[in-house]
Design an enzyme around this catalytic site. Structure first.
Site, PDB file in Angstrom:
ATOM      1  N   HIS A   1     -15.647  41.026  31.036  1.00  0.00           N
ATOM      2  CA  HIS A   1     -14.850  41.503  29.901  1.00  0.00           C
ATOM      3  C   HIS A   1     -15.155  40.707  28.636  1.00  0.00           C
ATOM      4  O   HIS A   1     -15.432  41.254  27.575  1.00  0.00           O
ATOM      5  CB  HIS A   1     -13.352  41.426  30.257  1.00  0.00           C
ATOM      6  CG  HIS A   1     -12.465  41.440  29.059  1.00  0.00           C
ATOM      7  ND1 HIS A   1     -11.839  40.313  28.579  1.00  0.00           N
ATOM      8  CD2 HIS A   1     -12.141  42.439  28.211  1.00  0.00           C
ATOM      9  CE1 HIS A   1     -11.160  40.627  27.491  1.00  0.00           C
ATOM     10  NE2 HIS A   1     -11.321  41.920  27.247  1.00  0.00           N
TER      11      HIS A   1
ATOM     12  N   HIS B   1     -13.006  48.958  27.626  1.00  0.00           N
ATOM     13  CA  HIS B   1     -11.810  48.666  28.414  1.00  0.00           C
ATOM     14  C   HIS B   1     -11.533  49.715  29.482  1.00  0.00           C
ATOM     15  O   HIS B   1     -10.859  49.426  30.480  1.00  0.00           O
ATOM     16  CB  HIS B   1     -10.598  48.415  27.519  1.00  0.00           C
ATOM     17  CG  HIS B   1     -10.416  46.955  27.263  1.00  0.00           C
ATOM     18  ND1 HIS B   1      -9.715  46.127  28.118  1.00  0.00           N
ATOM     19  CD2 HIS B   1     -10.921  46.152  26.288  1.00  0.00           C
ATOM     20  CE1 HIS B   1      -9.783  44.889  27.669  1.00  0.00           C
ATOM     21  NE2 HIS B   1     -10.505  44.872  26.556  1.00  0.00           N
TER      22      HIS B   1
ATOM     23  N   HIS C   1     -17.352  41.708  24.947  1.00  0.00           N
ATOM     24  CA  HIS C   1     -16.772  41.486  23.614  1.00  0.00           C
ATOM     25  C   HIS C   1     -17.745  40.700  22.731  1.00  0.00           C
ATOM     26  O   HIS C   1     -17.989  41.058  21.584  1.00  0.00           O
ATOM     27  CB  HIS C   1     -15.461  40.696  23.717  1.00  0.00           C
ATOM     28  CG  HIS C   1     -14.253  41.560  23.883  1.00  0.00           C
ATOM     29  ND1 HIS C   1     -13.630  42.173  22.829  1.00  0.00           N
ATOM     30  CD2 HIS C   1     -13.557  41.915  24.987  1.00  0.00           C
ATOM     31  CE1 HIS C   1     -12.587  42.870  23.268  1.00  0.00           C
ATOM     32  NE2 HIS C   1     -12.519  42.732  24.587  1.00  0.00           N
TER      33      HIS C   1
ATOM     34  N   PHE D   1     -10.270  39.042  19.023  1.00  0.00           N
ATOM     35  CA  PHE D   1      -9.203  39.954  19.452  1.00  0.00           C
ATOM     36  C   PHE D   1      -8.528  40.686  18.288  1.00  0.00           C
ATOM     37  O   PHE D   1      -8.115  41.824  18.420  1.00  0.00           O
ATOM     38  CB  PHE D   1      -8.136  39.204  20.251  1.00  0.00           C
ATOM     39  CG  PHE D   1      -8.526  38.937  21.683  1.00  0.00           C
ATOM     40  CD1 PHE D   1      -9.386  39.791  22.372  1.00  0.00           C
ATOM     41  CD2 PHE D   1      -8.011  37.835  22.355  1.00  0.00           C
ATOM     42  CE1 PHE D   1      -9.731  39.545  23.700  1.00  0.00           C
ATOM     43  CE2 PHE D   1      -8.351  37.582  23.684  1.00  0.00           C
ATOM     44  CZ  PHE D   1      -9.214  38.444  24.357  1.00  0.00           C
TER      45      PHE D   1
ATOM     46  N   HIS E   1      -3.687  45.899  19.221  1.00  0.00           N
ATOM     47  CA  HIS E   1      -4.372  44.790  19.864  1.00  0.00           C
ATOM     48  C   HIS E   1      -4.207  43.509  19.070  1.00  0.00           C
ATOM     49  O   HIS E   1      -3.940  42.437  19.612  1.00  0.00           O
ATOM     50  CB  HIS E   1      -5.859  45.127  20.042  1.00  0.00           C
ATOM     51  CG  HIS E   1      -6.504  44.299  21.104  1.00  0.00           C
ATOM     52  ND1 HIS E   1      -7.352  43.263  20.817  1.00  0.00           N
ATOM     53  CD2 HIS E   1      -6.381  44.327  22.448  1.00  0.00           C
ATOM     54  CE1 HIS E   1      -7.743  42.705  21.960  1.00  0.00           C
ATOM     55  NE2 HIS E   1      -7.161  43.329  22.959  1.00  0.00           N
TER      56      HIS E   1
ATOM     57  N   HIS F   1      -3.482  46.373  29.178  1.00  0.00           N
ATOM     58  CA  HIS F   1      -4.560  47.214  28.665  1.00  0.00           C
ATOM     59  C   HIS F   1      -4.536  48.602  29.296  1.00  0.00           C
ATOM     60  O   HIS F   1      -4.974  49.578  28.677  1.00  0.00           O
ATOM     61  CB  HIS F   1      -5.915  46.525  28.848  1.00  0.00           C
ATOM     62  CG  HIS F   1      -6.068  45.333  27.940  1.00  0.00           C
ATOM     63  ND1 HIS F   1      -5.608  44.084  28.279  1.00  0.00           N
ATOM     64  CD2 HIS F   1      -6.592  45.212  26.691  1.00  0.00           C
ATOM     65  CE1 HIS F   1      -5.848  43.240  27.276  1.00  0.00           C
ATOM     66  NE2 HIS F   1      -6.452  43.899  26.301  1.00  0.00           N
TER      67      HIS F   1
ATOM     68  N   HIS G   1      -3.347  38.240  27.027  1.00  0.00           N
ATOM     69  CA  HIS G   1      -4.611  37.873  27.673  1.00  0.00           C
ATOM     70  C   HIS G   1      -4.426  36.586  28.470  1.00  0.00           C
ATOM     71  O   HIS G   1      -3.440  35.889  28.303  1.00  0.00           O
ATOM     72  CB  HIS G   1      -5.713  37.665  26.630  1.00  0.00           C
ATOM     73  CG  HIS G   1      -6.001  38.914  25.873  1.00  0.00           C
ATOM     74  ND1 HIS G   1      -5.354  39.226  24.717  1.00  0.00           N
ATOM     75  CD2 HIS G   1      -6.822  39.953  26.144  1.00  0.00           C
ATOM     76  CE1 HIS G   1      -5.772  40.407  24.288  1.00  0.00           C
ATOM     77  NE2 HIS G   1      -6.659  40.874  25.136  1.00  0.00           N
TER      78      HIS G   1
END
Ligand code: C2O
Length: 585
Positions: free
Chosen positions: A330, A364, A334, A351, A179, A209, A200
């Site tokens: 999403h 995810h 996070h 990230f 990632h 993903h 992204h």
């Protein structure tokens, strides 16, 4: 636990204005002819939308700059096998997998500091991956519904993965680094040394993903010798799943991680999280969560790119635009999980470190499940881009045999074809079409707010900003509304990628209760997870929000204009413009 590949039965609410066929097929045929009307024209239309905008560097490099580069690529021998025609999409080229031997250190875009991590995988030559024909289905359960036996098995698998040597590409650290490398500027785009490869904020988000979890899951399964092992999904879209799944909180478990927001371990997740707790009641939070889900799964995403994200092709600048679920729920999870005691809200809040927390993969899995649900809700409408630059975009991963493989987006269209299914659970937000707080026409024109023509863009959103936006068409017939979506476009959104940035958008919101999102007046959000990249500190991006259904709910189809409120929530942001457009569905 039994395994099923039948579909969930969606029971649409009668008042919904567009038809939802109950999905009856579980696998999308992969033949492009299935997708009906090719979406090429549509993609180039929306392309126009963002590049028409104004004098906008990012958009320029997304459009004209990119075409130049594509021409250059083609001039260099047509390595992408395209034929030169006047159609831009045939000139384009898909994003290529990174060259691992050129992987470099990620850095913090704001300070230029190195993040002090090396997230490059071992460099090897990849082989093309052949998706195996599934013989058994892996079953992905809802994380709050699992059995003790499942928890033990999952724990064991993560523990074994954590005990692999650090240089084993199947080890937990290397998996987390996947990632970091793909998201924090460790790779250049092949052929474009000045451009980061970023998975992204574009149409690569869901497919990338999906592959990432696919191999992560297969490695876990192979470590415990269970080819049916499936990852759990954090069912944060359903009330009983709206807290941390308990198995992740056990300090003695391999699923535990100390770097999480300690105030959130037992509270109700806020899918509209703004970066700090604002004292909303748990009931308000649940109501908000339902409308956030409804907006980003139904109301705002009638066009494929508004769900999946905007086109991103070889030579294109990063961040052309995230789909609604990526920037919405999403991002919220996070930030909600990331630890504010850490410099960059590690682990989930940035990230580069997100993959170090086992809960990342559980989060995810639910994001991936949303892709499946959205596709099923599409009924007979096209479910996927029919665009070679999307279908042929590719990545590399290490598989469960530590073999480096090259995979394509076109192999991700069906989770069943990839050999896994999700547990069927209720979808409580599906019928949550919210009520309008106020149904009053001419709210906009009587508000005294400045119109777009009165405003000098770029405009910094440093306070709640209200803008009158003209509708080029009004009093549209039902038939037209079914064919063409009315969209609010906010473009030239300029942000520093290293920061958490968020603003919310409301239309004709007279009560100004900005923490209540359970009303028609709330349209959607822009938000990004902090990450770094090598280029300039700031990038520009854009969002689109579907208005057709909202205008019906507010009963203002005959109004000439709408009143848009932009509510800054976190970070500094300026916008380049705001307008309404119409695109065919
Ligand atoms: Cu690749 Cu949730 O991020």
């Amino acid at each position: 636990m039994h395994c099923t590949i039948s579909n969930q039965n969606y029971i649409p609410m009668p008042s919904l204005s567009f038809s939802w066929a109950v999905a009856t097929t579980s696998t999308a045929p992969s033949s492009p002819s299935f997708y009906g009307k090719p979406s090429t024209a549509k993609s180039s239309t929306c392309f126009q939308v963002s590049c028409n905008a104004r004098n906008d560097d990012q958009n320029a490099s997304n459009s004209r700059g990119k075409f130049d580069r594509r021409n250059m690529l083609l001039g260099l021998g047509g390595i992408y096998g395209s034929t030169l025609t006047s159609n831009p999409s045939t000139l384009a080229a898909p994003i290529q997998p990174p060259n691992l031997s050129k992987c470099g250190p990620p850095s913090d875009a704001n300070t230029g500091e190195s993040l002090n991590v090396n997230c490059c995988p071992p460099a090897n030559q990849p082989v093309d991956y052949q998706l195996p024909k599934p013989t058994v289905m892996r079953f992905r359960p809802a994380a709050h519904l699992v059995t003790k036996e499942y928890i033990a098995k999952y724990n064991k698998a993560i523990q074994l993965m954590k005990s692999l040597k650090d240089d084993d590409p199947r080890s937990f650290m290397q998996q987390a680094n996947v990632h970091c490398a793909y998201c924090n500027g460790a790779y250049d785009q092949v052929g474009f040394d000045d451009l980061d490869l970023q998975v992204h904020n574009s149409w690569l988000f869901f497919p990338f993903h999906r592959w990432y979890l696919y191999f992560f899951e297969r490695i876990l399964g192979s470590l415990i010798g269970d080819p049916t092992f499936g990852l759990p999904f954090w069912n944060w879209d359903s009330p009983k799943g709206m807290t941390f799944p308990p198995m992740f909180l056990d300090q003695n478990s391999s699923l535990f991680n100390a770097k999480r927001n300690q105030d959130h371990l037992t509270s109700i997740v806020d899918l509209g999280y703004n970066g700090s707790d604002d004292g909303k009641s748990p009931l308000q939070t649940v109501a908000n969560n339902f409308n956030i889900m409804y907006n980003e799964m139904v109301r705002n995403v009638k066009l494929i790119e508004d769900f999946m994200g905007q086109p991103y092709r070889a030579g294109g600048a990063v961040n052309p635009g995230a789909g609604a679920p990526e920037r919405g729920t999403h991002t919220a999870i996070h930030l909600y999980v990331g630890d504010p005691r850490e410099t960059r809200r590690e682990d989930l809040g940035n990230f580069y470190s997100a993959g170090r927390d086992p809960i990342f993969y559980c989060h995810h899995a639910n994001v991936d499940r949303m892709w499946k649900i959205w596709r099923d809700l599409r009924g007979s409408k096209p479910k996927d881009f029919n665009d070679k630059d999307w279908l042929n975009a590719s990545f590399v991963f290490y598989d469960e045999n530590a073999q480096l493989v090259r995979v394509k987006v076109s192999d991700t269209l069906s989770n069943e074809r990839m050999g896994y299914v999700y547990q069927q659970v209720d979808i409580p937000w599906l019928n949550f079409r919210p009520q309008a707080r106020v149904q009053r026409s001419k709210v906009a024109t009587t508000s005294g707010a400045p119109s777009t023509a009165d405003i000098k863009f770029p405009l910094a959103l440093d306070k709640i900003t209200k803008i009158l936006v003209t509708r080029p068409k009004k009093s549209r017939k039902q038939r037209d509304k079914e064919r063409e979506e009315e969209l609010l476009v906010i473009d030239g959104i300029e942000v520093e990628t290293a920061n958490f940035v968020k603003f919310d958008v409301f239309v004709n919101d007279e009560d100004d209760k900005i923490d209540e999102l359970d009303k028609s007046e709330y349209v959607g959000t822009f938000a990004q997870v902090p990450h770094s990249h090598k280029g300039p500190k700031k990038v520009k991006t854009s969002i689109r929000l579907g208005l057709t259904e909202l205008l019906e709910d507010l009963d203002v189809e005959d109004d000439d204009s709408i009143l848009v409120s932009l509510v800054p929530r976190a970070g500094d942001v300026t916008i380049g413009g705001i307008k309404i457009i119409y695109l065919s569905i």
